[in-house]
Motif scaffolding. Sequence first.
Motif, PDB file in Angstrom:
ATOM      1  N   GLN A  78      21.869  -8.135 -42.004  1.00 19.44           N
ATOM      2  CA  GLN A  78      21.248  -9.032 -40.869  1.00 19.44           C
ATOM      3  C   GLN A  78      21.245  -9.980 -40.398  1.00 19.44           C
ATOM      4  OE1 GLN A  78      18.776 -11.441 -43.976  1.00 19.44           O
ATOM      5  NE2 GLN A  78      17.232  -9.523 -45.075  1.00 19.44           N
ATOM      6  N   LYS A  79      22.966  -9.968 -40.390  1.00 20.03           N
ATOM      7  CA  LYS A  79      23.741 -10.883 -39.592  1.00 20.03           C
ATOM      8  C   LYS A  79      23.866 -10.406 -38.352  1.00 20.03           C
ATOM      9  CE  LYS A  79      28.586 -10.102 -41.019  1.00 20.03           C
ATOM     10  NZ  LYS A  79      29.628 -10.119 -41.571  1.00 20.03           N
ATOM     11  N   TYR A  80      24.121  -8.384 -38.367  1.00 18.22           N
ATOM     12  CA  TYR A  80      23.381  -8.120 -37.424  1.00 18.22           C
ATOM     13  C   TYR A  80      22.507  -7.981 -36.268  1.00 18.22           C
ATOM     14  CZ  TYR A  80      28.451  -7.057 -39.011  1.00 18.22           C
ATOM     15  OH  TYR A  80      29.831  -6.771 -39.772  1.00 18.22           O
ATOM     16  N   GLY A  81      22.329  -7.517 -35.473  1.00 15.69           N
ATOM     17  CA  GLY A  81      21.073  -7.261 -34.485  1.00 15.69           C
ATOM     18  C   GLY A  81      20.951  -7.884 -33.221  1.00 15.69           C
ATOM     19  N   LYS A  82      19.970  -8.005 -32.495  1.00 13.95           N
ATOM     20  CA  LYS A  82      19.518  -8.369 -31.038  1.00 13.95           C
ATOM     21  C   LYS A  82      19.639  -9.873 -31.424  1.00 13.95           C
ATOM     22  CE  LYS A  82      15.335  -7.541 -29.572  1.00 13.95           C
ATOM     23  NZ  LYS A  82      13.914  -7.158 -29.447  1.00 13.95           N
ATOM     24  N   LEU A  83      20.156 -10.472 -30.396  1.00 17.42           N
ATOM     25  CA  LEU A  83      20.584 -11.387 -29.666  1.00 17.42           C
ATOM     26  C   LEU A  83      19.589 -11.728 -28.698  1.00 17.42           C
ATOM     27  CD1 LEU A  83      24.274 -11.715 -29.842  1.00 17.42           C
ATOM     28  CD2 LEU A  83      22.806 -12.459 -31.860  1.00 17.42           C
TER      29      LEU A  83
ATOM     30  N   HIS B 122      20.497 -21.630 -32.663  1.00 18.20           N
ATOM     31  CA  HIS B 122      20.619 -21.417 -34.296  1.00 18.20           C
ATOM     32  C   HIS B 122      19.191 -20.741 -34.775  1.00 18.20           C
ATOM     33  CE1 HIS B 122      22.407 -20.545 -38.042  1.00 18.20           C
ATOM     34  NE2 HIS B 122      20.942 -22.078 -38.310  1.00 18.20           N
ATOM     35  N   VAL B 123      20.078 -19.425 -34.900  1.00 20.41           N
ATOM     36  CA  VAL B 123      18.766 -18.774 -35.999  1.00 20.41           C
ATOM     37  C   VAL B 123      19.516 -18.279 -37.426  1.00 20.41           C
ATOM     38  CG1 VAL B 123      18.440 -16.061 -36.247  1.00 20.41           C
ATOM     39  CG2 VAL B 123      18.562 -16.557 -33.769  1.00 20.41           C
ATOM     40  N   GLU B 124      17.746 -18.676 -38.793  1.00 22.49           N
ATOM     41  CA  GLU B 124      18.232 -18.932 -39.351  1.00 22.49           C
ATOM     42  C   GLU B 124      18.391 -17.051 -40.248  1.00 22.49           C
ATOM     43  OE1 GLU B 124      18.838 -21.071 -41.734  1.00 22.49           O
ATOM     44  OE2 GLU B 124      18.232 -23.168 -39.997  1.00 22.49           O
ATOM     45  N   ALA B 125      19.045 -16.837 -41.091  1.00 23.73           N
ATOM     46  CA  ALA B 125      19.101 -15.557 -41.728  1.00 23.73           C
ATOM     47  C   ALA B 125      18.110 -14.861 -42.387  1.00 23.73           C
ATOM     48  CB  ALA B 125      20.636 -15.653 -42.963  1.00 23.73           C
ATOM     49  N   LYS B 126      17.600 -14.274 -41.504  1.00 23.60           N
ATOM     50  CA  LYS B 126      16.021 -13.672 -42.324  1.00 23.60           C
ATOM     51  C   LYS B 126      15.604 -11.993 -41.328  1.00 23.60           C
ATOM     52  CE  LYS B 126      13.206 -16.439 -38.955  1.00 23.60           C
ATOM     53  NZ  LYS B 126      12.407 -17.552 -38.510  1.00 23.60           N
TER      54      LYS B 126
ATOM     55  N   LEU C 140      27.369 -18.835 -32.233  1.00 20.83           N
ATOM     56  CA  LEU C 140      28.616 -18.901 -31.425  1.00 20.83           C
ATOM     57  C   LEU C 140      28.977 -17.994 -31.902  1.00 20.83           C
ATOM     58  CD1 LEU C 140      30.667 -19.626 -29.255  1.00 20.83           C
ATOM     59  CD2 LEU C 140      32.051 -20.610 -31.043  1.00 20.83           C
ATOM     60  N   ILE C 141      29.681 -16.043 -31.371  1.00 21.93           N
ATOM     61  CA  ILE C 141      29.698 -15.300 -31.670  1.00 21.93           C
ATOM     62  C   ILE C 141      31.209 -14.437 -31.208  1.00 21.93           C
ATOM     63  CG2 ILE C 141      29.240 -13.204 -32.508  1.00 21.93           C
ATOM     64  CD1 ILE C 141      26.398 -13.243 -32.914  1.00 21.93           C
ATOM     65  N   MET C 142      31.534 -14.538 -31.559  1.00 18.43           N
ATOM     66  CA  MET C 142      33.773 -14.086 -31.379  1.00 18.43           C
ATOM     67  C   MET C 142      33.692 -12.877 -31.312  1.00 18.43           C
ATOM     68  SD  MET C 142      33.931 -16.981 -30.305  1.00 18.43           S
ATOM     69  CE  MET C 142      36.081 -18.080 -29.877  1.00 18.43           C
ATOM     70  N   GLY C 143      33.153 -11.326 -30.056  1.00 23.63           N
ATOM     71  CA  GLY C 143      32.658 -10.463 -30.857  1.00 23.63           C
ATOM     72  C   GLY C 143      34.428  -9.978 -29.541  1.00 23.63           C
ATOM     73  N   CYS C 144      34.992  -9.446 -30.677  1.00 25.21           N
ATOM     74  CA  CYS C 144      36.982  -8.764 -30.506  1.00 25.21           C
ATOM     75  C   CYS C 144      37.064  -8.352 -29.073  1.00 25.21           C
ATOM     76  CB  CYS C 144      37.534  -7.745 -31.668  1.00 25.21           C
ATOM     77  SG  CYS C 144      36.994  -8.807 -33.216  1.00 25.21           S
ATOM     78  N   ASN C 145      35.250  -7.585 -28.586  1.00 24.99           N
ATOM     79  CA  ASN C 145      35.814  -6.951 -27.328  1.00 24.99           C
ATOM     80  C   ASN C 145      35.571  -7.524 -25.987  1.00 24.99           C
ATOM     81  OD1 ASN C 145      32.773  -7.955 -28.123  1.00 24.99           O
ATOM     82  ND2 ASN C 145      32.243  -6.032 -26.826  1.00 24.99           N
ATOM     83  N   GLY C 146      35.841  -8.895 -26.210  1.00 27.56           N
ATOM     84  CA  GLY C 146      36.187 -10.146 -24.992  1.00 27.56           C
ATOM     85  C   GLY C 146      34.696 -10.781 -25.036  1.00 27.56           C
TER      86      GLY C 146
END
Length: 327
Positions: A172-177, A220-224, A207-213
């Motif tokens: 659920q932490k992945y998906g559309k931003l 903020h979005v709640e985990a759902k 804040l999402i730090m992508g390894c790809n730069g």
Amino acid sequence: MRGIQLSLNQTQKIRLERALEVLQSLSSKANNNASVTVADTIPVNYEDGVLKGHGTSELEGEVVATVCGVVERVNKLVYVRSLRARYKPEIGDIIVGRVIEVASKHWRLEINFSQDAVLMLSSMNLPDGIQRRRTAVDELNMRSIFEESDVVCAEVRGFQRDGSLHLQARSQKYGKLERGQLLTVPPYLVKRRKQHFHHLEKYGIDLIMGCNGFIWVGEHVEAKDILAEDQVNKFEQQNAKSYSSSTSLEEQEQTYTPLETRQNICRTANAVRVLAILGFNITVEVITETVGLSTSLNLDIHEMLGAEFCVLVAESEAERRRLVKKG
């Protein structure tokens, strides 16, 4: 430090050069034996046997570096890890990408790599949350999950035989931003860490730090199960278009991001831009310190991209590392 192109006056140039000299001296002391430049000799023990890896070559009986970077040793293997290399995916990397194509049973994403990545329909959770085989109906509804230009967070699953990079989004932490900014920085400034998802409670943002730069700064979005809600909403809009035109003002306001949160997103995004301009490693700690420095100086958001603030950030970082070194 990479070349910095800022409109600096003479005083600012001197201050920035002094700060960078301090940072460089502290860095060279910490990695005196590991850092090498092109043609530097790498000390090795030939009696134990040596395997020459990437960034090394043999010249007149000595192992020399062919690129600038840090010497790494794994058993008998000796190689040079380039500090400014392009993004090299590894299994388990957290990445942020943008959908560029909705194809048969998969989405194609731009991830700041030499080739696009593939997210298969079978490699992600369906909106209904039920673990089952994907059907033709699911394939027809792919565009209701992700469509072109959507920003998506996923995990590197691995490479296929054809050389393509495959992703997965089974959590659920992945998906559309949504409701945020996508920033692009050199991948070498984002180091692999145990945690790449950060919730800055003080500012109400994620804040999402992508390894790809690719770095995402958003509300903020709640985990759902956001995907389920998105699909339900889209189906409702398709089946009742007349209802969307008569939506009340209160319901529309619920989908808006508050002004204060939007300002925090912009301020944090500018902090990331400043750190990228200076060539500093981008971590959540340094980002929050940069944001705090801008607020303590009562700077407007647009003033953070000025030359004076960049110099202040460099001086602040030099002082912080000096204190850490003493401690």
